[in-house]
Structures are given as structure tokens and as C-alpha cells.
Design a protein around this motif. Structure first.
Motif, PDB file in Angstrom:
ATOM      1  N   ARG A 161      70.187  35.151  97.894  1.00 46.66           N
ATOM      2  CA  ARG A 161      69.073  35.387  96.971  1.00 46.66           C
ATOM      3  C   ARG A 161      68.578  36.834  97.008  1.00 46.66           C
ATOM      4  O   ARG A 161      69.262  37.728  96.539  1.00 46.66           O
ATOM      5  CB  ARG A 161      67.951  34.389  97.255  1.00 46.66           C
ATOM      6  CG  ARG A 161      68.394  32.934  97.061  1.00 46.66           C
ATOM      7  CD  ARG A 161      67.270  31.959  97.246  1.00 46.66           C
ATOM      8  NE  ARG A 161      66.243  32.126  96.208  1.00 46.66           N
ATOM      9  CZ  ARG A 161      65.143  31.402  96.143  1.00 46.66           C
ATOM     10  NH1 ARG A 161      64.897  30.446  97.037  1.00 46.66           N
ATOM     11  NH2 ARG A 161      64.269  31.614  95.176  1.00 46.66           N
ATOM     12  N   SER A 162      67.400  37.109  97.592  1.00 47.76           N
ATOM     13  CA  SER A 162      66.832  38.466  97.514  1.00 47.76           C
ATOM     14  C   SER A 162      67.642  39.492  98.277  1.00 47.76           C
ATOM     15  O   SER A 162      67.492  40.693  98.064  1.00 47.76           O
ATOM     16  CB  SER A 162      65.385  38.461  98.023  1.00 47.76           C
ATOM     17  OG  SER A 162      65.345  38.174  99.414  1.00 47.76           O
TER      18      SER A 162
ATOM     19  N   ALA B  25      70.171  41.937  89.856  1.00 48.04           N
ATOM     20  CA  ALA B  25      69.243  40.806  89.940  1.00 48.04           C
ATOM     21  C   ALA B  25      69.458  39.847  88.780  1.00 48.04           C
ATOM     22  O   ALA B  25      69.374  38.623  88.944  1.00 48.04           O
ATOM     23  CB  ALA B  25      67.804  41.308  89.958  1.00 48.04           C
TER      24      ALA B  25
ATOM     25  N   SER C 223      67.826  36.642  91.153  1.00 45.82           N
ATOM     26  CA  SER C 223      66.768  36.910  92.126  1.00 45.82           C
ATOM     27  C   SER C 223      66.510  38.407  92.223  1.00 45.82           C
ATOM     28  O   SER C 223      67.461  39.208  92.254  1.00 45.82           O
ATOM     29  CB  SER C 223      67.140  36.401  93.525  1.00 45.82           C
ATOM     30  OG  SER C 223      67.361  35.014  93.530  1.00 45.82           O
ATOM     31  N   LYS C 224      65.242  38.795  92.272  1.00 42.36           N
ATOM     32  CA  LYS C 224      64.883  40.185  92.509  1.00 42.36           C
ATOM     33  C   LYS C 224      65.395  40.582  93.894  1.00 42.36           C
ATOM     34  O   LYS C 224      65.303  39.802  94.848  1.00 42.36           O
ATOM     35  CB  LYS C 224      63.369  40.362  92.428  1.00 42.36           C
ATOM     36  CG  LYS C 224      62.920  41.808  92.591  1.00 42.36           C
ATOM     37  CD  LYS C 224      61.407  41.938  92.456  1.00 42.36           C
ATOM     38  CE  LYS C 224      60.979  43.395  92.649  1.00 42.36           C
ATOM     39  NZ  LYS C 224      59.494  43.544  92.545  1.00 42.36           N
ATOM     40  N   GLN C 225      65.902  41.811  94.016  1.00 41.79           N
ATOM     41  CA  GLN C 225      66.570  42.215  95.248  1.00 41.79           C
ATOM     42  C   GLN C 225      65.703  43.064  96.177  1.00 41.79           C
ATOM     43  O   GLN C 225      64.935  43.925  95.726  1.00 41.79           O
ATOM     44  CB  GLN C 225      67.841  42.999  94.906  1.00 41.79           C
ATOM     45  CG  GLN C 225      68.890  42.167  94.188  1.00 41.79           C
ATOM     46  CD  GLN C 225      69.361  40.997  95.029  1.00 41.79           C
ATOM     47  OE1 GLN C 225      70.013  41.173  96.048  1.00 41.79           O
ATOM     48  NE2 GLN C 225      69.023  39.789  94.591  1.00 41.79           N
ATOM     49  N   GLU C 226      65.832  42.762  97.473  1.00 48.15           N
ATOM     50  CA  GLU C 226      65.309  43.638  98.516  1.00 48.15           C
ATOM     51  C   GLU C 226      66.402  44.665  98.782  1.00 48.15           C
ATOM     52  O   GLU C 226      67.454  44.341  99.330  1.00 48.15           O
ATOM     53  CB  GLU C 226      65.019  42.835  99.790  1.00 48.15           C
ATOM     54  CG  GLU C 226      63.936  41.795  99.668  1.00 48.15           C
ATOM     55  CD  GLU C 226      62.547  42.408  99.746  1.00 48.15           C
ATOM     56  OE1 GLU C 226      62.452  43.586 100.167  1.00 48.15           O
ATOM     57  OE2 GLU C 226      61.585  41.728  99.380  1.00 48.15           O
TER      58      GLU C 226
END
Length: 366
Positions: free
Chosen positions: A251-252, A305, A310-313
Motif C-alpha cells: 500500500r503506502s 499512487a 494508495s498515496k505513497q510514503e
């Protein structure tokens, strides 16, 4: 202290997925890419300080995950668990970094004393049977194969150099290489090629890289081929968009783990090419699709993303994100943006991939 006896690597059987070994002449040895065989030019025969090796790690490899308590995506960092992990593995990390640094010091200076220091560290851990303890946790198994990759690639730089710095050290070589084999046997069993495909992720790729590099050290084709077969599984996993389903699940942190998976895969590909294995590195090949997706992802994280939902770290650590570029661009046609980025950010270094990657892959060898 008794010496470790060599352990024969047993082939995994009955899966139907292992590549059949090619036919080789009896004297046809496995080799590392050309940069590993560079001669030493400085030839400084001066004495050097050699600190004692870290205390050999002989206990059970049962370490906490830094994502302890996270959900199935394992993308939420547990700060306390990360601290406990670093404390528990500090001697192993120090050993990995130290061996890489000492090997590089010899490559730069050519001092016999530096070779002796590297071998004294390795021999000390070999004699104590370090890194051979039981591993009941996923993280413990992971640490074992990461350490094997770091040690074997540093050792390869000495073993394969045309300057032959290990020529006068037969007894140490025998003990060290028997120890590396013993670790590799455990890694091969802990990360098997017949694992369910939904389990084969970046950890298996790192295990594969450790088996390819150690197989080259030992000239063991069965070990080398087991690592290569995991690479073949990667080739079947990659999507047309250049995504790895088992890393999308992070995910992130999916982008970071795609980059992390690419690093050992790029190294395996270079070793496969060096040994005449058929590996597709063309523009639409599995490795090139992954490389493009990762590179473009760091240039435009929002686009990545959108692919994974999912928005990425996003880490800003260039070495972590792009250590794969040097080996990849040595066997594939990197586009202009990759080439410009590579030249602008050199040198690239990674303890678990061989140290100074720009020296190994980024300069033409004589």
C-alpha cells in the motif's frame, strides 16, 4: 574451536519448476561481472590498523519486525520494534558494513595488510559458526540472507580480482567458503522456489541474490540456478504495467518496496548475463518494465499512487531508491532520463550489492 565442515547443498526436488542446468565443460567456472575482476593499481604495501571484528553472532536469529503490530499491508512503522531490531542486530550490521569497507579499502590501496584484516574478520565468524543459529521468525530468516549477500559480494571482490589477493590464503579460504556454504544451505531451505507464488516477494529476490552471489563464490551451479529460478518466477509475476502484485500489497510503501525488490533482481540479471544465461533485458522485458515503473514512480509519485490505489510514503534516500540503476544500466539500454540521473548522482553504493556499484558497473574495465 572445531572447524566447520563443508555441507553439500541438496537440490530441491519434485517441484517441476527448477531450471535444468545447462551443459558446461568441466573447467567452465561461474564468474562475476567484469567489474569484480579489476586489478589493483595502487599497490600500497603499508601496514594498516585492523580493528577486532564485532562479536560473532551465534545465537538464534529471532528478531522483531519494524512493522510489528501493523496490518496485512505491513506499512505502518513501529518505532519501538525498530529500535529493538536495531539493537538486536547491531553486531551483524556492523559486520556487514565493516567487511564491505575493508574490502573496498584493499581495492583502493592494494595493501596486503588490508586483505589480512578482511580474512581475519571472516575467519573469526566462520570459526564460531556465526549466523547459523535457528531462525523462527520471518525477520530472522531475512537477516540471514541479507548478511549472506553482503558477505559474499564483498568476498567476491577479492576472490575474483585479477590481482589474486587470496592466492596465499588457502586455509582461510577453505574455512570461510565452507561457512558461506553452510549459511547458504539454510537460506535455500528458508526461501524455497516451490513456495506459493503469492508469497514470493522482495524477500525471496534477496534470498535469490544471496544464492547467486554465493554460488559464484563456491562455483556451485545448483546454488546459482536456484537463485536464477526465483528470478524466473519474478519474470512471470510482473504485470504489463511493471508492477509486482506482492509489493502492491504494501500500500503506502509499495513504491519503496518495488525499488527494494528491483535491487537484487538487477544484480541477478547482471550475473546471469555474465555467465551466458538467456535473460531478456530489452525495452519490454520484465526487468525493464519494472525499472521504468520504479524510476517514473519516484519522478511522479502521484502517478504511481494511481496505479496501486494508495498515496505513497516516498523516501528521499537516493542510494536506497536507485542502487539498482548501475547494474541495470550495465546490461540494458537506459533512456536519457535514467542516464542523466545516474551521471548526476554517482557514485552509488550498497553494502549488500557489492559496495561501490559505480566502480563495479559504471566504468569500463581494461
Amino acid at each position: 574451536m572445531s572447524r566447520i565442515r563443508p555441507i553439500l547443498l541438496l537440490l530441491l526436488a519434485g517441484t517441476g519448476t527448477l531450471l535444468q542446468p545447462r551443459c558446461f565443460a568441466a573447467n567452465d567456472s561461474l564468474v562475476a561481472p567484469q567489474g569484480f575482476s579489476s586489478s589493483i593499481h595502487s599497490n600500497q604495501r603499508t601496514s594498516s590498523d585492523c580493528e577486532n571484528a564485532p562479536e560473532p553472532f551465534t545465537g538464534a536469529l529471532n528478531f522483531p519486525s519494524k512493522y510489528e503490530g501493523s496490518g496485512s499491508s505491513r506499512d505502518e512503522l513501529n518505532v519501538d520494534a525498530e529500535r529493538r531490531y536495531k539493537d538486536a542486530t547491531s553486531s551483524i550490521s556492523s559486520f556487514e558494513i565493516g567487511i564491505a569497507s575493508l574490502s573496498s579499502r584493499y581495492i583502493q590501496r592494494g595493501s596486503d595488510a588490508d586483505v589480512g584484516c578482511v580474512l581475519s574478520w571472516l575467519d573469526d565468524w566462520a570459526e564460531h559458526g556465526a549466523l547459523l543459529g535457528k531462525a523462527e521468525t520471518h525477520t530472522g530468516k531475512s537477516v540471514r540472507k541479507w548478511a549472506l549477500a553482503a558477505i559474499s559480494t564483498s568476498y567476491l571482490r577479492l576472490q575474483q580480482s585479477r590481482s589474486a589477493p587470496l592466492e596465499k590464503h588457502a586455509s582461510e579460504r577453505s574455512r570461510i567458503e565452507a561457512w558461506l556454504r553452510a549459511i547458504a544451505v539454510k537460506v535455500a531451505a528458508e526461501w524455497p522456489v516451490d513456495a506459493p507464488i503469492n508469497k514470493i516477494n522482495n524477500h525471496f529476490y534477496w534470498a535469490a541474490w544471496s544464492l547467486v552471489s554465493t554460488g559464484t563464490v563456491l562455483n556451485d551451479r545448483a546454488m546459482f540456478n536456484q537463485g536464477l529460478e526465483i528470478y524466473r518466477i519474478f519474470e512471470r509475476q510482473i504485470t504489463t504495467d511493471g508492477l509486482l502484485p506482492n509489493e502492491v500489497g504494501r500500500r503506502s510503501r509499495a513504491l519503496g518496496y518495488h525499488a527494494y525488490a528491483l535491487a537484487p533482481l538487477a544484480m541477478i540479471a547482471t550475473f546471469a548475463v555474465a555467465n551466458g544465461e538467456a535473460v531478456d533485458t530489452g525495452p519490454k522485458s520484465p526487468i525493464s518494465r519494472l525499472a521504468k515503473t520504479v524510476f517514473d514512480g519516484f519522478q511522479a509519485p502521484a502517478g504511481f499512487a494511481g496505479l496501486v490505489g494508495s498515496k505513497q510514503e516516498v523516501s528521499t534516500n537516493v542510494a536506497t531508491n536507485f542502487s539498482w540503476l548501475e547494474p541495470y544500466c550495465s546490461i540494458a539500454a537506459c533512456d536519457a532520463s535514467m542516464t542523466e540521473f545516474l551521471q548526476r548522482n554517482r557514485p552509488f553504493k550498497s553494502t549488500r550489492l557489492g559496495g561501490d556499484l559505480t566502480t563495479l558497473f559504471g566504468t569500463k574495465q581494461p
